[in-house]
Motif scaffolding. Structure first.
Motif, PDB file in Angstrom:
ATOM      1  N   UNK A 105      -0.014  -6.901   3.107  1.00 13.12           N
ATOM      2  CA  UNK A 105       0.904  -7.308   4.163  1.00 13.12           C
ATOM      3  C   UNK A 105       2.215  -6.531   4.131  1.00 13.12           C
ATOM      4  N   UNK A 106       2.711  -6.219   2.922  1.00 24.97           N
ATOM      5  CA  UNK A 106       4.015  -5.579   2.783  1.00 24.97           C
ATOM      6  C   UNK A 106       3.909  -4.107   2.385  1.00 24.97           C
ATOM      7  N   UNK A 107       2.738  -3.536   2.522  1.00 35.14           N
ATOM      8  CA  UNK A 107       2.553  -2.114   2.229  1.00 35.14           C
ATOM      9  C   UNK A 107       3.021  -1.305   3.438  1.00 35.14           C
ATOM     10  N   UNK A 108       3.971  -0.383   3.248  1.00 42.11           N
ATOM     11  CA  UNK A 108       4.451   0.412   4.392  1.00 42.11           C
ATOM     12  C   UNK A 108       3.331   1.239   4.994  1.00 42.11           C
ATOM     13  N   UNK A 109       3.354   1.350   6.296  1.00 38.91           N
ATOM     14  CA  UNK A 109       2.369   2.183   6.968  1.00 38.91           C
ATOM     15  C   UNK A 109       2.716   3.651   6.740  1.00 38.91           C
ATOM     16  N   UNK A 110       1.710   4.501   6.584  1.00 44.97           N
ATOM     17  CA  UNK A 110       1.994   5.929   6.371  1.00 44.97           C
ATOM     18  C   UNK A 110       2.721   6.524   7.558  1.00 44.97           C
ATOM     19  N   UNK A 111       3.765   7.299   7.244  1.00 45.97           N
ATOM     20  CA  UNK A 111       4.551   7.918   8.309  1.00 45.97           C
ATOM     21  C   UNK A 111       3.908   9.228   8.745  1.00 45.97           C
ATOM     22  N   UNK A 112       4.056   9.515  10.024  1.00 46.54           N
ATOM     23  CA  UNK A 112       3.533  10.771  10.545  1.00 46.54           C
ATOM     24  C   UNK A 112       4.484  11.906  10.200  1.00 46.54           C
TER      25      UNK A 112
END
Length: 220
Positions: A80-87
């Motif tokens: 739930x709190x894992x940052x989404x990978x940035x482009x």
């Protein structure tokens, strides 16, 4: 038209306002054991409106009990709190396309409110300290909730508390020696200041080898 509802046209709070209410309630409960009636009622309305069970707002209800009643939420708590990978900076798009996407504001704000409610549940259960003596049952429930926090952070059981990140560990030289860890030269010098047994110095009362006078050798 953005993905955020307009309070003026719908008569309902915006998604941003709903998310703020949830987080303000979290802060209020963490720092004050007394419930804030306005925040509690507003948060209940938000939770019910997005289709989540009201038990999410109960600090006495463990995450385990919530998931047992609503098994579909287990997958939402995981990561739930894992940052989404940035482009990449440009993402392979032209500047005009990037500006167009920013103007469109395609964020799923409804999902952000739902995520805020779930995050608040995990954080409140782990970091809220109930008044009085902690019972064995409360400790067991806290350990279970701490496990869910690890899952929300994307860690395996016990992995989040396995050790401090590199460069942040603080171990006293004596403890490091007992554990078989190498001691840096600076740490060794600092530890040697008070390591050798010696007699007290009459001038300042310090008993370390540095402050005590060196005994004269016979015949000197």
């Amino acid at each position: 038209m953005t993905g955020q509802q307009s309070p003026g046209t719908t008569g309902e709070p915006s998604y941003d306002s709903r998310r703020q209410v949830v987080y303000w309630r979290l802060l209020a409960r963490l720092f004050d054991h007394e419930e804030q009636a306005a925040l509690e009622s507003a948060s209940l309305a938000v939770v019910e409106d997005i289709g989540l069970p009201p038990t999410l707002l109960d600090p006495q209800a463990s995450v385990d009990s919530v998931v047992q009643r609503h098994p579909e939420l287990a997958a939402e708590f995981d990561g739930l709190m894992v940052p989404e990978p940035e482009e990449d900076a440009d993402g392979g798009r032209t500047a005009g396309e990037a500006d167009a996407d920013a103007a469109a504001d395609t964020r799923d704000r409804a999902a952000e409110v739902r995520r805020a409610a779930l995050v608040s549940k995990v954080l409140l259960n782990v970091f809220h300290s109930p008044p009085g003596t902690v019972t064995a049952g409360q400790l067991s429930r806290w350990q279970s909730d701490a496990g869910w926090l690890e899952r929300a952070l994307g860690c395996g059981p016990g992995n989040c508390a396995a050790g401090a990140p590199e460069g942040r560990e603080r171990v006293r030289p004596a403890r490091a020696a007992e554990a078989g860890r190498p001691i840096s030269a600076g740490s060794s010098r600092r530890s040697d200041r008070h390591s050798a047994p010696s007699r007290p110095d009459s001038s300042n009362g310090c008993a370390c080898a540095r402050c005590s006078p060196t005994p004269s050798s016979p015949g000197s």
